[in-house]
Each structure stands twice: as C-alpha cells, then as structure tokens.
Enzyme design. Structure first.
Site, mmCIF file in Angstrom:
data_model
loop_
_atom_site.group_PDB
_atom_site.id
_atom_site.type_symbol
_atom_site.label_atom_id
_atom_site.label_comp_id
_atom_site.label_asym_id
_atom_site.label_seq_id
_atom_site.Cartn_x
_atom_site.Cartn_y
_atom_site.Cartn_z
ATOM 1 C CE LYS A 115 -4.339 -1.713 1.943
ATOM 2 N NZ LYS A 115 -5.287 -1.644 3.061
ATOM 3 C CE LYS A 194 -8.502 -9.772 -2.412
ATOM 4 N NZ LYS A 194 -8.135 -9.806 -1.020
ATOM 5 C CE LYS A 197 -17.196 -0.056 -4.668
ATOM 6 N NZ LYS A 197 -17.053 1.194 -3.939
HETATM 7 P P1 AMP Z 1 -11.791 -6.479 2.021
HETATM 8 O O1 AMP Z 1 -12.998 -5.958 1.338
HETATM 9 O O2 AMP Z 1 -10.610 -6.640 1.122
HETATM 10 O O3 AMP Z 1 -11.488 -5.804 3.330
HETATM 11 O O4 AMP Z 1 -12.130 -7.984 2.413
HETATM 12 C C1 AMP Z 1 -13.076 -8.341 3.381
HETATM 13 C C2 AMP Z 1 -13.041 -9.826 3.545
HETATM 14 O O5 AMP Z 1 -13.422 -10.472 2.314
HETATM 15 C C3 AMP Z 1 -11.647 -10.377 3.897
HETATM 16 O O6 AMP Z 1 -11.786 -11.417 4.843
HETATM 17 C C4 AMP Z 1 -11.127 -10.912 2.607
HETATM 18 O O7 AMP Z 1 -10.238 -12.003 2.804
HETATM 19 C C5 AMP Z 1 -12.401 -11.355 1.886
HETATM 20 N N1 AMP Z 1 -12.263 -11.204 0.435
HETATM 21 C C6 AMP Z 1 -12.203 -10.044 -0.253
HETATM 22 N N2 AMP Z 1 -12.090 -10.266 -1.585
HETATM 23 C C7 AMP Z 1 -12.058 -11.626 -1.730
HETATM 24 C C8 AMP Z 1 -11.951 -12.500 -2.861
HETATM 25 N N3 AMP Z 1 -11.866 -12.047 -4.113
HETATM 26 N N4 AMP Z 1 -11.946 -13.830 -2.634
HETATM 27 C C9 AMP Z 1 -12.056 -14.317 -1.374
HETATM 28 N N5 AMP Z 1 -12.160 -13.547 -0.276
HETATM 29 C C10 AMP Z 1 -12.162 -12.224 -0.436
#
Ligand code: AMP
Ligand code: TRP
Length: 346
Positions: A115, A194, A197
C-alpha cells in the site's frame, strides 16, 4: 453465547458494497461459525480511514455493509455485530500495544509495503494498521480469527504482540489462531486477479438478477475457446468456477461435459449461472430490502452490539492499565506510606 464457547473475532472494512468475493471468501464463513462459537464481528471504520475515504460517504458505507452482513445471515440474536469507532477502547489499546511493537515488524508487513508503494504520502496510520487490528482481537481475548490468507501475517504479528505484552506485564491476552475457512479465493470477472472493488471486477452481493446477467455477460471464460464449435476447458474457466458455488452437482456436470464437447456455448453457460446465482442470492436480497426499509432496526442492532462490546472491552483495558501501573484510582501504598511518614515526623 455460553461461557464454554471459544470466542471468534473478525473485522471487515466498510470500503464499499459487499461483493461475491467478500461473501464467498469471508461472510458466508462468518455465518457458519455462529453455531459453534461466541462470535463478535466488527465493521472496522477506524481501519478504513487509513486509506482514501470521504467523510460524507462513510455513514452510508457502514450502513450498507451492516445490511449486507445481516442479510447474508448474521443473526444478531446469536452473534454480536458492531462498529469499531463506537467502542473507543480499540484506539486506546492500540496505543498501549504500540509500546511493545517493534517498528521493524511493522515496516516489513507485506500489506504495508504494497500500500505504501502505491501512495505518494504515507500516513503513520497505514504503518500502525496491524497494531489496531491486534487491539481489535485482543480487547475481546479473541481465540479464533476467521480471515483470508492475506491476513495471516497480521495475525502472526498479533500473536507476537500478545506474547510480548504478556511477558512484560502479565498474562492477559490469549494468542489468537487463524481460521482459514474454505480457502475460497474468488477471481474477478476478468478471471485473472482477485475479485475486488478497487479493480472494478466484482458482482455486488445485492445485485438484482438483471445486473447479475449483465455483469456475467462480460466475464472472461476459457480464453482458448474462440468459436462456439471449439471445445472448452472448464478447468481454466472462471465462469465454471462460479458454477461451483451456485449450481447443483447435476448442472455442473452437465455444463462441464457439454462445454468440453462444444455442445453448449459460453453465452448459454453464463445464462444458466446467472439464473442460479440470482436464485441463490434471492433470500439475501429480500432480507436486505426489508432491512433498508427499516434503518432504525439496523442501528439498534449495531448499538446493542456496541454496548456489549464496550462492556467486555473496558474490562480488558482496565486490567491492562492496572498491570502497567496506569490509571490508579486510589492512593498507591508507597505514596500513602510517605504521606503518613511525613505527617508523623513534623
Ligand atoms: P476487504 O474488502 O478486502 O477488506 O475484504 C473483506 C473480507 O473479504 C476479507 O476477509 C477478505 O479475505 C475477503 N475477500 C475479499 N475479496 C475476496 C476475494 N476475491 N476472494 C475471497 N475472499 C475475499
Ligand atoms: N485487516 C482486515 C482485512 O483487511 C480487517 C480487520 C481489521 C480484521 N481488524 C480485524 C480482521 C481483526 C480480523 C480481525 O481484511
């Protein structure tokens, strides 16, 4: 939430609407854990301010995420859901934990390196992000932490911080273990990185069937399959992978064989997926609509969650302050002895 249940803690950032990656990779797992553990789930808005954010949009993002979590099946009668900034102890414990966290451990965190490399000016909050995460977990003496693989390093640091603090001041914090559930890593619609958003490759958890169809129509399938008459390879097709989450065994088998024999095209395959996805997610959409029509109920749930959490958090923090020799509310013995001595000597 009986006393002999282990405590689960996890957090999710209110950085945008929940998508299928969040749902399949995290939220669904959170819902399942509620049966077995005392689960506390946190919308981590204090973490979200370490990245780009708009104060005007934050309340809405927190609300939308709360709706998605509740609609996805988190039952407020059986688990605790709250917003991090409603419990000031998180920031307080973070400060305390900073004192036992080596700077070098923070600068070598992969997420910090990633980041900070992408930003021109790097705030200290980004560096201290994992210390706040450690505080989140340790405040509730969380024992199990469901997270994605990308968070394992932060969890290892949490364990290290707990060890150091306990060693110096006394046994207060259990060392939490990660719970990697299912291991689902959902790829985005372009089938390469992955689903996330920030990459714009998502399907919203609350998308209506039409939107699902629309989003899927642009999804990349087996890149080697150019014409309808080419046989496809489901093993390299992200749309087929998604069938694995939303279609029954029979449909998957049929689609697999017909793709391999060029008997079904990608358009028809996506149509089938869109239908099943729309149907599977229908109860979530419907619950979300009910919740959105009743925002007071959502805020009541968050407030009740915060109330329970403040109680637990203040107890833990009080214990930590005490062991560190801080926040004494009564005259310490040594001060009293001096005072008594001074009094009798004059
Ligand atoms: P974030 O929105 O990145 O803070 O992710 C929130 C939760 O969703 C975390 O536990 C991530 O590991 C999970 N997560 C986010 N994107 C993915 C993805 N593409 N595949 C699997 N898990 C995800
Ligand atoms: N850093 C986590 C993520 O990006 C979110 C998070 C904050 C968290 N505090 C937590 C996860 C405590 C587990 C436990 O996904």
């Amino acid at each position: 939430m009986s006393d002999d249940q282990k405590r689960v803690f996890s957090g999710i950032q209110p950085s945008g609407e929940a998508h299928l990656g969040n749902y399949l990779g995290a939220i669904r797992n959170w819902v399942e854990l509620v049966d077995e553990y005392d689960c506390i789930y946190c919308i981590v808005d204090l973490h979200a301010i370490t990245g780009d954010f708009e104060p005007d949009e934050m309340p809405r993002q927190v609300f939308d995420l709360a709706v998605s979590l509740l609609a996805a099946g988190l039952d407020p009668e059986r688990c605790t859901l709250f917003v991090q900034s409603d419990v000031p102890e998180h920031a307080e414990l973070m400060w305390i934990l900073n004192s036992v966290t080596p700077l070098g451990d923070l600068t070598r965190m992969t997420q910090f390196k990633d980041k900070s490399a992408r930003q021109e000016s790097v705030g200290a909050g980004l560096l201290n992000y994992p210390v706040l995460q450690a505080a989140d977990i340790l405040l509730y003496r969380g024992e199990l932490v469901p997270v994605g693989e990308d968070q394992l390093q932060h969890l290892e640091l949490t364990r290290e911080i707990a060890r150091r603090w306990n060693h110096r001041f006394g046994e207060v914090f259990p060392e939490p273990e990660p719970l990697i559930g299912g291991g689902a890593r959902i790829l985005g619609l372009e089938g390469v990185s992955k689903m996330s958003k920030s990459r714009g490759n998502t399907i919203r958890l609350l998308a209506e069937p039409e939107e699902i169809r629309d989003r899927l129509s642009a999804a990349v399938t087996d890149p080697a399959r150019v014409r309808l008459s080419d046989p496809g390879n489901p093993n390299v097709c992200n749309v087929f992978a998604l069938h694995g989450h939303f279609s029954d065994g029979e449909t998957r088998e049929e689609v697999e064989v017909r793709c391999q024999t060029a008997d079904i095209g990608c358009v028809a395959c996506k149509e089938r997926l869109a239908e099943n996805m729309g149907e599977q997610l229908r109860p979530i959409r419907e619950r979300a609509k009910e919740l959105k029509a009743n925002p007071d109920r959502v805020y009541q749930i968050l407030e009740a969650g915060a109330e329970r959490c403040r109680e637990i958090a203040s107890e833990t923090l009080e214990e930590a302050y005490e062991l560190m020799g801080l926040r004494r509310r009564h005259v310490p013995d040594a001060v009293r002895a001096d005072a008594d001595g001074a009094g009798s000597g004059s």
